[in-house]
Design a protein around this motif. Structure first.
Motif, PDB file in Angstrom:
ATOM      1  N   GLN A 120       0.833  -1.209   0.000  1.00 37.81           N
ATOM      2  CA  GLN A 120       0.000   0.000   0.000  1.00 37.81           C
ATOM      3  C   GLN A 120       0.866   1.256   0.000  1.00 37.81           C
ATOM      4  O   GLN A 120       0.597   2.214  -0.746  1.00 37.81           O
ATOM      5  CB  GLN A 120      -0.935   0.007   1.207  1.00 37.81           C
ATOM      6  N   MET A 121       1.915   1.257   0.805  1.00 38.11           N
ATOM      7  CA  MET A 121       2.775   2.445   0.876  1.00 38.11           C
ATOM      8  C   MET A 121       3.516   2.682  -0.446  1.00 38.11           C
ATOM      9  O   MET A 121       3.620   3.825  -0.914  1.00 38.11           O
ATOM     10  CB  MET A 121       3.772   2.289   2.026  1.00 38.11           C
ATOM     11  N   LEU A 122       4.018   1.630  -1.034  1.00 39.30           N
ATOM     12  CA  LEU A 122       4.739   1.776  -2.303  1.00 39.30           C
ATOM     13  C   LEU A 122       3.796   2.185  -3.431  1.00 39.30           C
ATOM     14  O   LEU A 122       4.172   2.951  -4.326  1.00 39.30           O
ATOM     15  CB  LEU A 122       5.462   0.472  -2.638  1.00 39.30           C
ATOM     16  N   TRP A 123       2.572   1.686  -3.392  1.00 38.92           N
ATOM     17  CA  TRP A 123       1.586   2.063  -4.399  1.00 38.92           C
ATOM     18  C   TRP A 123       1.239   3.547  -4.261  1.00 38.92           C
ATOM     19  O   TRP A 123       1.144   4.274  -5.255  1.00 38.92           O
ATOM     20  CB  TRP A 123       0.343   1.204  -4.258  1.00 38.92           C
ATOM     21  N   GLU A 124       1.074   4.000  -3.029  1.00 33.69           N
ATOM     22  CA  GLU A 124       0.750   5.403  -2.790  1.00 33.69           C
ATOM     23  C   GLU A 124       1.886   6.336  -3.225  1.00 33.69           C
ATOM     24  O   GLU A 124       1.641   7.482  -3.593  1.00 33.69           O
ATOM     25  CB  GLU A 124       0.440   5.618  -1.306  1.00 33.69           C
ATOM     26  N   SER A 125       3.111   5.829  -3.176  1.00 39.64           N
ATOM     27  CA  SER A 125       4.269   6.660  -3.528  1.00 39.64           C
ATOM     28  C   SER A 125       4.880   6.252  -4.869  1.00 39.64           C
ATOM     29  O   SER A 125       6.038   6.578  -5.150  1.00 39.64           O
ATOM     30  CB  SER A 125       5.334   6.559  -2.424  1.00 39.64           C
ATOM     31  N   ARG A 126       4.101   5.571  -5.712  1.00 41.97           N
ATOM     32  CA  ARG A 126       4.659   4.993  -6.942  1.00 41.97           C
ATOM     33  C   ARG A 126       5.254   6.034  -7.885  1.00 41.97           C
ATOM     34  O   ARG A 126       6.219   5.751  -8.588  1.00 41.97           O
ATOM     35  CB  ARG A 126       3.607   4.155  -7.667  1.00 41.97           C
ATOM     36  N   GLU A 127       4.704   7.234  -7.920  1.00 41.89           N
ATOM     37  CA  GLU A 127       5.235   8.247  -8.840  1.00 41.89           C
ATOM     38  C   GLU A 127       6.652   8.666  -8.454  1.00 41.89           C
ATOM     39  O   GLU A 127       7.403   9.178  -9.290  1.00 41.89           O
ATOM     40  CB  GLU A 127       4.309   9.469  -8.868  1.00 41.89           C
ATOM     41  N   GLU A 128       7.043   8.427  -7.213  1.00 40.82           N
ATOM     42  CA  GLU A 128       8.381   8.799  -6.750  1.00 40.82           C
ATOM     43  C   GLU A 128       9.407   7.691  -6.980  1.00 40.82           C
ATOM     44  O   GLU A 128      10.614   7.926  -6.818  1.00 40.82           O
ATOM     45  CB  GLU A 128       8.333   9.120  -5.256  1.00 40.82           C
ATOM     46  N   LEU A 129       8.955   6.486  -7.350  1.00 43.42           N
ATOM     47  CA  LEU A 129       9.858   5.341  -7.457  1.00 43.42           C
ATOM     48  C   LEU A 129      10.647   5.369  -8.760  1.00 43.42           C
ATOM     49  O   LEU A 129      10.079   5.600  -9.830  1.00 43.42           O
ATOM     50  CB  LEU A 129       9.070   4.035  -7.358  1.00 43.42           C
ATOM     51  N   ASN A 130      11.925   5.048  -8.665  1.00 45.09           N
ATOM     52  CA  ASN A 130      12.809   5.015  -9.838  1.00 45.09           C
ATOM     53  C   ASN A 130      12.921   3.596 -10.383  1.00 45.09           C
ATOM     54  O   ASN A 130      14.003   3.019 -10.450  1.00 45.09           O
ATOM     55  CB  ASN A 130      14.204   5.517  -9.456  1.00 45.09           C
ATOM     56  N   GLY A 131      11.806   3.021 -10.767  1.00 46.06           N
ATOM     57  CA  GLY A 131      11.833   1.664 -11.280  1.00 46.06           C
ATOM     58  C   GLY A 131      10.602   0.897 -10.867  1.00 46.06           C
ATOM     59  O   GLY A 131       9.535   1.477 -10.620  1.00 46.06           O
ATOM     60  N   THR A 132      10.747  -0.413 -10.750  1.00 48.17           N
ATOM     61  CA  THR A 132       9.618  -1.306 -10.525  1.00 48.17           C
ATOM     62  C   THR A 132       9.833  -2.144  -9.271  1.00 48.17           C
ATOM     63  O   THR A 132      10.950  -2.585  -8.989  1.00 48.17           O
ATOM     64  CB  THR A 132       9.448  -2.248 -11.733  1.00 48.17           C
TER      65      THR A 132
END
Length: 396
Positions: A115-127
């Motif tokens: 849930q946390m990674l999904w909420e912050s997905r636009e900030e992630l540098n990859g998958t």
């Protein structure tokens, strides 16, 4: 995102997931209801999830807003054939089946991280790939996902396990060996049957088997380097039909544990030599079936380990990091570590006398202080985000 703060906000939901999974414990390779629950929770969040018609477990994929590498987070989901006696008010509803190894904790923490990674997905540098793995307790559960090509794009991976030799809420990110390999063997000794009053006309398989058992002790005490962890155990003997008959067959079964590949191979080679020559010395023959099941869990990518330690310090300060004695038990995540060399395994301490969380895994009374679940969820998420950020611009 402040993952520590967000995990604290999600703590009640993570605990709720854990209670449901604990109450609906399922044995290895039978986790169909568990899989349906996990996939349903992920889909409710909007996270793409892949399930399999021929195998339990699922893989969720979170595509970040920026290009980069792929990191995998893994949680196992199977329970054990144990009748629960933990005293919690959310005990397993399935008689004789219990989450006595904390896999319900791992899955609920990974749901929180998802849930946390999904909420912050636009900030992630990859998958980020999230593997909810079936069948850890039967040694081979992880093989399916790699062998079927579902993880071939993964650049780095992390697994996590609650562990009762470390203080509750601490994180053990250690270099080098952490858990042992697990290899099993079966020895069948062939002799010649005769009456117990005339042993001279037979070849006693029990005597030969006894000599083999004693000789096998020298693998650890006299052959292996005493600085290398190695265990050779014969745990089962089947022989004989009658008190006054010298039997022609004896069957021994056992296990070998090692922290390093050299000790592991040394044991296999010398067990074969000892079995064959000792049986021959007794006038018998012997067959050896030797199965290499799980390699050791070793955190040998020091740079990756430092990312995980840095994530822990960022979340909770340096005091959250602890060390513990490497375990002689084994872990099926080691198969994926062998396939994905940039991998690590983390212990989340769960020893807590105040809540009577003092029993080891695989114990009917095993339980945890559930306050630690938010710690594991935050660390999962922070490690993934930090790994991708550190490797920003890497090939997808």
């Amino acid at each position: 995102m402040d993952f520590a703060q967000r995990a604290a906000q999600l703590s009640e939901a993570i605990i709720s997931h854990r209670h449901w999974l604990h109450q609906h414990a399922e044995l290895s390779l039978q986790e169909h209801e568990t899989t349906a629950y996990l996939a349903g929770q992920l889909r409710e969040l909007g996270i793409p999830v892949q399930t399999f018609e021929d195998y339990p477990g699922c893989i969720a994929t979170i595509q970040g807003g920026k290009p980069g590498k792929t990191v995998m987070l893994r949680a196992d989901i199977d329970a054990l054939p144990i009748q629960e006696n933990s005293g919690v008010d959310f005990q397993s509803q399935n008689p004789g089946v219990m989450h006595a190894c904390g896999h319900d904790c791992h899955a609920s923490m990974l749901l929180g991280a998802a849930q946390m990674l999904w909420e912050s997905r636009e900030e992630l540098n990859g998958t980020v790939k999230l593997l909810f793995q079936s069948g850890e307790e039967v040694f081979i559960g992880s093989h399916y996902y790699w062998d079927q090509g579902h993880l071939s794009d993964v650049d780095a991976a992390m697994g996590l396990h609650v562990w009762a030799t470390a203080p509750s809420g601490s994180l053990c990110v250690q270099d080098g060996p952490l858990m042992a390999s697990c290899d099993n063997f079966k020895i069948t000794v062939h002799g010649v049957s005769c009456h117990g009053s005339t042993p001279n006309i037979g070849k006693d398989a029990i005597v030969a088997a006894s000599a083999i058992i004693m000789a096998l002790q020298t693998v650890v005490s006299r052959i292996s380097d005493p600085r290398d962890m190695l265990v050779v155990t014969v745990g089962k003997i089947q022989a004989g039909t009658q008190f006054n008959i010298i039997t022609d067959t004896a069957v021994l079964e056992g296990t070998v544990r090692a922290h390093g590949p050299e000790a592991r191979q040394l044991a296999a080679d010398n067990i074969r030599r000892i079995v064959e020559t000792t049986a021959a010395a007794m006038g018998c023959t012997a067959d050896l079936e030797y199965n290499f099941l799980e390699p050791p869990v070793r955190n040998d990518d020091i740079a990756l380990n430092e990312i995980a330690r840095g994530a822990a310090r960022k979340l909770f300060g340096p005091e959250v990091l602890a060390t513990t004695t490497p375990a002689t038990g084994s872990e099926d995540f080691s198969y994926l570590m062998e396939k994905i060399p940039s991998s690590l395994f983390v212990f989340l301490g769960c020893y807590d006398e105040e809540t009577d969380s003092v029993h080891p895994v695989h114990n009917e009374k095993f339980k945890i202080n559930e306050d630690i679940l938010q710690v594991g969820a935050a660390h999962y998420a922070q490690f993934a985000a930090d790994y991708l950020a550190k490797n920003a611009g890497g090939a997808q």
